[in-house]
Write a protein that holds these residues in place. Structure first.
Motif, PDB file in Angstrom:
ATOM      1  N   ASP A 275     -16.298   2.390  -3.003  1.00 51.86           N
ATOM      2  CA  ASP A 275     -15.401   1.438  -2.354  1.00 51.86           C
ATOM      3  C   ASP A 275     -14.690   2.140  -1.199  1.00 51.86           C
ATOM      4  N   THR A 276     -13.914   1.338  -0.465  1.00 50.80           N
ATOM      5  CA  THR A 276     -13.035   1.867   0.584  1.00 50.80           C
ATOM      6  C   THR A 276     -11.609   1.854   0.045  1.00 50.80           C
TER       7      THR A 276
ATOM      8  N   ILE B 295       0.843  -1.207   0.000  1.00 48.51           N
ATOM      9  CA  ILE B 295       0.000   0.000   0.000  1.00 48.51           C
ATOM     10  C   ILE B 295       0.876   1.254   0.000  1.00 48.51           C
ATOM     11  N   ARG B 296       1.998   1.230   0.743  1.00 51.44           N
ATOM     12  CA  ARG B 296       2.919   2.385   0.759  1.00 51.44           C
ATOM     13  C   ARG B 296       3.490   2.649  -0.628  1.00 51.44           C
ATOM     14  N   SER B 297       3.852   1.599  -1.332  1.00 53.71           N
ATOM     15  CA  SER B 297       4.442   1.788  -2.659  1.00 53.71           C
ATOM     16  C   SER B 297       3.446   2.437  -3.609  1.00 53.71           C
TER      17      SER B 297
ATOM     18  N   ALA C  76     -11.279  -3.561  -3.183  1.00 54.75           N
ATOM     19  CA  ALA C  76     -11.553  -4.624  -4.156  1.00 54.75           C
ATOM     20  C   ALA C  76     -10.264  -5.139  -4.783  1.00 54.75           C
ATOM     21  N   LEU C  77      -9.298  -4.279  -4.985  1.00 58.43           N
ATOM     22  CA  LEU C  77      -8.017  -4.707  -5.558  1.00 58.43           C
ATOM     23  C   LEU C  77      -7.264  -5.603  -4.588  1.00 58.43           C
ATOM     24  N   LEU C  78      -7.282  -5.272  -3.308  1.00 56.44           N
ATOM     25  CA  LEU C  78      -6.575  -6.082  -2.310  1.00 56.44           C
ATOM     26  C   LEU C  78      -7.190  -7.465  -2.194  1.00 56.44           C
TER      27      LEU C  78
ATOM     28  N   ASN D  79      -6.525 -13.719   2.214  1.00 59.55           N
ATOM     29  CA  ASN D  79      -6.818 -13.279   3.581  1.00 59.55           C
ATOM     30  C   ASN D  79      -6.580 -11.781   3.755  1.00 59.55           C
ATOM     31  N   ALA D  80      -6.900 -10.999   2.739  1.00 53.52           N
ATOM     32  CA  ALA D  80      -6.645  -9.559   2.791  1.00 53.52           C
ATOM     33  C   ALA D  80      -7.417  -8.896   3.931  1.00 53.52           C
ATOM     34  N   ASP D  81      -8.688  -9.286   4.127  1.00 50.33           N
ATOM     35  CA  ASP D  81      -9.482  -8.663   5.186  1.00 50.33           C
ATOM     36  C   ASP D  81      -8.883  -8.943   6.565  1.00 50.33           C
ATOM     37  N   GLU D  82      -8.420 -10.165   6.772  1.00 51.50           N
ATOM     38  CA  GLU D  82      -7.810 -10.516   8.056  1.00 51.50           C
ATOM     39  C   GLU D  82      -6.534  -9.708   8.298  1.00 51.50           C
TER      40      GLU D  82
END
Length: 305
Positions: A194-195, A148-150, A161-163, A169-172
Motif C-alpha cells: 500500500d501507500t 494524518i498528523r495525529s 486503504a484506511l483513508l 472523497n479521500a483521493d480528491e
C-alpha cells in the motif's frame, strides 16, 4: 482600725487605757515601714480620721504642743495626714514619656492618606474583555491532514486503504494537499502492499520507513531492508536480537523462521550471516560491507588500555 490600709495579720485597735502618744508613734512607724516596701501604699485618710475620732472621745491628745495650742485631735490628724500624702505623692515615679519631640514631625498615616490626591478613574474597574480572533475554518483537506498528523504523533503511518474506507472523497482531498501551504508536511511512502502517509513534522523519514515495513507485514522484506539500511548508513552489521526490540517486537522463533525463508531467494542473495568473537549472530549486506569488515566491526574488543 488601721492607720492606713488593713494588712493581713496586722491589726491595731486603740484601747482607751493605752498611751495615746505611744499609739501614734506605733502608727507612724508602721507607715514608715510601708513606705520602704517596693510598692507604695495609698494613705487611708478615713482610717486616720476614725482613729482620731476615738482618741477625741477618750479625751486624749497627740502631744503637749497640741494641748498648749488648743488644737483638737482631728485637726492634728488631718495635718499629719496631708503632710504624709504630699510626701507619698512626691515619691511616686514620673509617668513614662509616651511621645518624643520628633513624633510631632512624623506624618500620620491617616492624615497622609486624607491629604493624598484622588486617583483619576477607578484602578479596579473591570477591564474590557478582549475577544480572541476567530480562527479560519479548516478546509476538508486540512482536516484530513490534521488526522494524518495525529497518527504520526502516535508513531503510526496512515495506509491509503484506511483513508479511503473512513473519509469520503479521500483521493480528491489527498490531491489538494500539495498545493495547500497548510499541508506541505504531509508526505507518502510506497510499500509493497500500500501507500502510506505521514507528517514529516511529527515523524522522521527513517522511522516512517520502519513503520511502513511493519505495516506491510512482509517480514522478509523488512529484515532485508533494515540490514541493508544499517550497513549503508552507519555502517554496521545487524544482530538478530535487534528485531526483538520495539518497534519490531518479533519473537526469536519468528526471527529464525524469517531468516530461513530468506535463504535461497535471489532477491536476498546479498544478506549473509556471521558470528562475532562473543558467539553472537549478525546479518550484513554484501552490497555495502565485506565479510572481513563486517566481522571486524562486530567483534568485541577483549583488551583495554
Amino acid at each position: 482600725m488601721l492607720f492606713g490600709r488593713r494588712k493581713p495579720g496586722y491589726t491595731t485597735t486603740v484601747d482607751a487605757a493605752a498611751d495615746p502618744e505611744q499609739v501614734i508613734l506605733d502608727l507612724q512607724k508602721a507607715e514608715m515601714a510601708a513606705k520602704k516596701k517596693p510598692k507604695a501604699e495609698v494613705f487611708d485618710i478615713d482610717a486616720a480620721s476614725e482613729t482620731a475620732r476615738r482618741l477625741k472621745e477618750t479625751g486624749s491628745i497627740f502631744d503637749g504642743s497640741a494641748a498648749k495650742t488648743g488644737e483638737d485631735v482631728i485637726a492634728a490628724v488631718e495635718r499629719e495626714t496631708d503632710a504624709l500624702a504630699a510626701k507619698q505623692a512626691g515619691a511616686q515615679p514620673a509617668p513614662a514619656q509616651t511621645s518624643t519631640p520628633d513624633d510631632a514631625e512624623k506624618p500620620q498615616l491617616l492624615d497622609f492618606l486624607a491629604a493624598a490626591p484622588e486617583a483619576e478613574g477607578d484602578p479596579y474597574a473591570d477591564q474590557p474583555t478582549v475577544t480572541a480572533p476567530e480562527l479560519p475554518e479548516l478546509t476538508p483537506a486540512q482536516e484530513l491532514a490534521g488526522y494524518i498528523r495525529s497518527r504520526s504523533a502516535a508513531a503510526l503511518v496512515t495506509p491509503h486503504a484506511l483513508l479511503v474506507s473512513e473519509v469520503e472523497n479521500a483521493d480528491e482531498l489527498l490531491t489538494q494537499m500539495p498545493a495547500d501551504p497548510q499541508c506541505t508536511d504531509i508526505v507518502s511512502r510506497t510499500g509493497t502492499k500500500d501507500t502510506y502517509y505521514y507528517s514529516s513534522a511529527n515523524m522522521s523519514d527513517n522511522y516512517a520507513m520502519i513503520a511502513q515495513l511493519i505495516e506491510d507485514r512482509d517480514l522478509c522484506v523488512m529484515v532485508a531492508e533494515m540490514v541493508r539500511f544499517n550497513a549503508r548508513v552507519y555502517p554496521s552489521a545487524t544482530p538478530l536480537r535487534y528485531f526483538r526490540r520495539s518497534p519490531y517486537d518479533l519473537t526469536q522463533e519468528a526471527i529464525e523462521q524469517t531468516w530461513q525463508a530468506m535463504q535461497g531467494r535471489p532477491e536476498y542473495a546479498d544478506i549473509e550471516e556471521l558470528t562475532n568473537n562473543q558467539n553472537e549472530r549478525f546479518l550484513f549486506s554484501t552490497k555495502h560491507l565485506t565479510r572481513r569488515y563486517a566481522k571486524a566491526i562486530s567483534d568485541v574488543d577483549e583488551w583495554t588500555d
